[in-house]
Scaffold this active site. Structure first.
Site, PDB file in Angstrom:
ATOM      1  N   ASP A   1       0.917  -1.042   0.070  1.00  0.00           N
ATOM      2  CA  ASP A   1       0.080  -0.035  -0.037  1.00  0.00           C
ATOM      3  C   ASP A   1       0.849   1.284  -0.033  1.00  0.00           C
ATOM      4  OD1 ASP A   1      -3.022   0.948   0.437  1.00  0.00           O
ATOM      5  OD2 ASP A   1      -1.768   2.109   1.933  1.00  0.00           O
TER       6      ASP A   1
ATOM      7  N   LYS B   1      -2.561   5.896  -4.212  1.00  0.00           N
ATOM      8  CA  LYS B   1      -3.849   6.872  -3.982  1.00  0.00           C
ATOM      9  C   LYS B   1      -3.670   8.247  -4.406  1.00  0.00           C
ATOM     10  CE  LYS B   1      -3.921   4.476   0.545  1.00  0.00           C
ATOM     11  NZ  LYS B   1      -2.405   4.431   0.828  1.00  0.00           N
TER      12      LYS B   1
ATOM     13  N   HIS C   1      -7.761   9.369  -1.678  1.00  0.00           N
ATOM     14  CA  HIS C   1      -7.098   9.276  -0.436  1.00  0.00           C
ATOM     15  C   HIS C   1      -8.202   9.868   0.306  1.00  0.00           C
ATOM     16  CE1 HIS C   1      -2.970   8.968   1.496  1.00  0.00           C
ATOM     17  NE2 HIS C   1      -3.950   8.780   2.258  1.00  0.00           N
TER      18      HIS C   1
END
Ligand SMILES: NC(=O)c1ccc[n+]([C@@H]2O[C@H](COP(=O)([O-])OP(=O)(O)OC[C@H]3O[C@@H](n4cnc5c(N)ncnc54)[C@H](OP(=O)(O)O)[C@@H]3O)[C@@H](O)[C@H]2O)c1
Length: 253
Positions: A22, A56, A88
């Protein structure tokens, strides 16, 4: 995390069998994530397709800025596509969110991203997308752990097939010495971190713990050889105190 810490953590994790990373424009670590993935693929012979990379969008501005920012993130990461791309945050207001979401739908059609989702979206933001009658996010990434359970957000996501992804699944370590966590941890001979991650897994959350330590990255993956009982889960479920570990924008207009 420094560049070196990011690179090392990603490489160690991939070598240990993790397949999900991530990252985000905001974290300023897409370059090092990309380098670690490339190094791992080269060294192991495992293809990039076997790794799931999320990034993101930092700023919700316009349709075209969203696509431009996504392309810049891909370029920094040295990747052709992201497996998952998230807005985000919901910051920006309803019309900006609608515009950004339509850019993300088009980015998916174009093949720049395999899946699209959102992060830090509250009930009102999810409901907004439902009301627009467009593709729904596959994921809502929110802060989710026993001390921050967001029951209303979880409910609307689960009833619309939106997967919950837990950021700060360890509650950033702030509650490792809570008596219930310690008690359950002793009962299973597992660390408090492993207990919190297991709680998330048993609630079907996608958990994304962060660590710069090789030992802790390894330990955080050793959560598939035990099960929390219903009693353990109920006790942990009862600990919600709306603990904000980082930021909280789920009620932003
Ligand atoms: N969408 C969003 O708005 C948002 C916001 C925040 C985070 N995130 C994402 O979620 C990920 C995780 O969240 P987070 O970093 O906020 O919190 P977290 O994963 O809950 O906690 C990380 C903290 O726990 C420590 N830690 C990790 N494993 C441990 C273990 N086994 N034992 C003891 N301590 C341990 C880490 O220290 P060491 O590194 O020293 O091990 C670090 O201080 C981030 O990396 C990011 O990708 C997303």
């Amino acid at each position: 995390m420094s560049d070196q810490e990011t690179y090392d953590a990603c490489l160690w994790a991939l070598e240990m069998g993790y397949r999900h990373i991530d990252t985000a424009e905001w974290y300023e670590n897409e370059v090092c994530v990309g380098k670690a993935v490339a190094a791992f693929c080269k060294k192991s012979g495992i293809s990039r397709e076997e790794i799931f990379i999320t990034s993101k969008l930092k700023n919700n501005r316009t349709y075209s800025s969203a696509l431009k920012d996504l392309r810049a993130s891909l370029k920094r990461s040295n990747l052709d596509y992201f497996d998952l791309y998230l807005m985000h945050s919901p910051i920006g207001g309803p019309s900006v969110r609608e515009e950004i979401w339509s850019a993300m739908i088009d980015a998916q059609k174009e093949g720049l991203v395999r899946s699209i989702g959102v992060s830090n979206f509250g009930v009102r933001h999810i409901q907004e997308i439902i009301d627009q009658n467009v593709s729904l996010p596959t994921i809502n990434q929110i802060d989710l752990h026993p001390f921050m359970r967001h029951p209303d957000i979880v409910k609307i996501c689960e009833s619309n097939g939106i997967v919950l992804e837990a950021w700060a699944p360890l509650a950033r370590g702030y509650k490792f010495s809570h008596p219930s966590v310690i008690k359950i941890s002793k009962k299973h001979s597992k660390s408090p971190a492993q207990i919190l991650l297991r709680w998330g897994i048993q609630h079907n959350h996608v958990v994304i713990p962060k660590s710069v330590s090789k030992e802790r990255i390894q330990a955080n993956s050793e959560i598939f050889d035990f099960c929390l009982s219903e009693e353990d889960m109920n006790e942990l479920d009862g600990l919600d105190e709306y603990l904000v570990t980082d930021w909280d924008v789920v009620d932003t207009p």
